[in-house]
Design a protein around this motif. Structure first.
Motif, PDB file in Angstrom:
ATOM      1  N   VAL A   5       3.971  -2.845 105.103  1.00  0.00           N
ATOM      2  CA  VAL A   5       4.424  -1.615 104.461  1.00  0.00           C
ATOM      3  C   VAL A   5       4.299  -0.475 105.467  1.00  0.00           C
ATOM      4  CG1 VAL A   5       3.916   0.087 102.663  1.00  0.00           C
ATOM      5  CG2 VAL A   5       3.871  -2.347 102.124  1.00  0.00           C
ATOM      6  N   ILE A  40       4.672   3.679 106.040  1.00  0.00           N
ATOM      7  CA  ILE A  40       4.762   4.983 105.407  1.00  0.00           C
ATOM      8  C   ILE A  40       4.707   6.052 106.488  1.00  0.00           C
ATOM      9  CG2 ILE A  40       3.813   4.293 103.181  1.00  0.00           C
ATOM     10  CD1 ILE A  40       1.106   5.138 104.101  1.00  0.00           C
ATOM     11  N   TRP A  92       2.611   9.658  96.504  1.00  0.00           N
ATOM     12  CA  TRP A  92       1.574   8.934  97.237  1.00  0.00           C
ATOM     13  C   TRP A  92       0.805   8.008  96.302  1.00  0.00           C
ATOM     14  CZ3 TRP A  92       0.067   6.290 100.869  1.00  0.00           C
ATOM     15  CH2 TRP A  92      -1.262   6.131 101.274  1.00  0.00           C
ATOM     16  N   VAL A 136       2.860   4.932  95.684  1.00  0.00           N
ATOM     17  CA  VAL A 136       2.832   4.007  96.819  1.00  0.00           C
ATOM     18  C   VAL A 136       1.499   3.267  96.867  1.00  0.00           C
ATOM     19  CG1 VAL A 136       2.895   3.846  99.333  1.00  0.00           C
ATOM     20  CG2 VAL A 136       4.513   5.332  98.146  1.00  0.00           C
ATOM     21  N   LEU A 186       6.666  11.548 102.657  1.00  0.00           N
ATOM     22  CA  LEU A 186       5.948  11.630 101.385  1.00  0.00           C
ATOM     23  C   LEU A 186       5.371  13.031 101.196  1.00  0.00           C
ATOM     24  CD1 LEU A 186       4.115   8.183 101.416  1.00  0.00           C
ATOM     25  CD2 LEU A 186       6.083   8.839 100.028  1.00  0.00           C
ATOM     26  N   PHE A 243       9.740   4.960 101.711  1.00  0.00           N
ATOM     27  CA  PHE A 243       8.876   4.199 102.613  1.00  0.00           C
ATOM     28  C   PHE A 243       9.606   2.913 102.950  1.00  0.00           C
ATOM     29  CE2 PHE A 243       7.731   2.679  98.425  1.00  0.00           C
ATOM     30  CZ  PHE A 243       7.401   1.332  98.579  1.00  0.00           C
ATOM     31  N   ILE A 275      12.418   6.935  96.936  1.00  0.00           N
ATOM     32  CA  ILE A 275      11.561   7.435  95.863  1.00  0.00           C
ATOM     33  C   ILE A 275      12.304   8.544  95.132  1.00  0.00           C
ATOM     34  CG2 ILE A 275       9.358   8.537  95.321  1.00  0.00           C
ATOM     35  CD1 ILE A 275       8.249   7.308  97.907  1.00  0.00           C
ATOM     36  N   TYR A 312       7.388   1.472  89.914  1.00  0.00           N
ATOM     37  CA  TYR A 312       6.055   1.987  90.248  1.00  0.00           C
ATOM     38  C   TYR A 312       6.064   3.507  90.121  1.00  0.00           C
ATOM     39  CZ  TYR A 312       5.099  -2.656  92.055  1.00  0.00           C
ATOM     40  OH  TYR A 312       4.926  -4.020  92.178  1.00  0.00           O
TER      41      TYR A 312
END
Length: 255
Positions: free
Chosen positions: A5, A7, A20, A23, A204, A224, A241, A253
């Motif tokens: 992952v 970010i 955040w 994530v 983010l 991300f 996002i 999510y």
């Protein structure tokens, strides 16, 4: 298959807390093999060239902001992820060390290295996190870099990552621009081809806290990245996002 992952650009304490948290929930739920922060995890406005000679320069706050990032990034990641984790060097992350070296050169020598490098300020070793100053070759034919090291910037999302890929002749994951996009180019003939990919993973940050925008719009996207690695094969994915929420593999999510 290894899952990584990626970010970037939280710029704490100006990060988007809802995004955040979402994530972090994803990381805790899916248990990736590795979490890589592309850089600009802390904003560090006080020692920047933009505040030189202004009131903000003399307000202090670099140590306070570092403690904030340790609490809200390093500790938060370690609460949900006990695997490999790393941070890449970035333009914002370099600010404290450059400021100290420029204004206090008499205090530095071979026996006394700069105490304000980002890895020291964030105490990454205490959290078992690696620090890569410029590039991180994480898979065959792929590297990660923040995006500030002289690559041609593009207004087109994904274009800066693709410019970096053309320059170094490896596929690239980068941040820096706050834009999110993925571009691939293939060259060759008669089946003998080579593909380079640029994956630009957005940000983010809470745009409302970017006061330098003066309430204007910016070509930024929150996102991300996920890269899955199987031997010499890689499968990059960009996750956009939307208002603090996103979907991966049909699962939503949120904070």
């Amino acid at each position: 298959m290894k899952t990584i992952v990626f970010i970037s650009d939280l710029q704490m304490p100006f990060h988007d807390r809802r995004a955040w948290k979402a994530v972090l929930n994803f990381i805790g739920d899916t248990k990736p093999d590795e979490v890589v922060n592309i850089g600009d995890v802390t904003d560090y406005p006080q020692p920047s060239r933009w505040t030189k000679g202004t009131k903000l320069e003399f307000l202090g706050g670099t140590l306070k902001d570092s403690a904030f990032t340790r609490r809200h990034y390093c500790e938060s990641v370690r609460k949900v992820h006990n695997g490999a984790a790393s941070l890449l060097g970035s333009n914002h992350g370099m600010r404290p060390a450059l400021y100290f070296a420029k204004n206090n050169p008499a205090l530095l020598d071979d026996d006394h290295p700069n105490p304000y490098t980002e890895d020291r300020l964030l105490r990454l070793d205490q959290y078992g996190m690696d620090f890569h100053e410029d590039f991180y070759d994480f898979a065959p034919g792929w590297t990660a870099t923040h995006g500030h090291l002289g690559f041609s910037l593009s207004r087109i999302a994904g274009g800066t990552a693709m410019n970096a890929a053309r320059t170094i002749q490896k596929s690239v994951v980068c941040g820096h621009t706050h834009r999110a996009g993925i571009i691939s180019e293939t060259k060759g003939y008669r089946g003998k081809v080579r593909t380079l990919t640029g994956l630009e993973i957005g940000n983010l940050m809470d745009m409302r806290k970017a006061t330098y925008l003066k309430h204007g719009a910016a070509n930024w996207q929150q996102a991300f990245g996920i890269v899955r690695v199987e031997g010499s094969k890689t499968f990059p994915e960009l996750i956009l996002i939307n208002n603090g929420e996103f979907v991966v593999n049909g699962e939503k999510y949120h904070a």
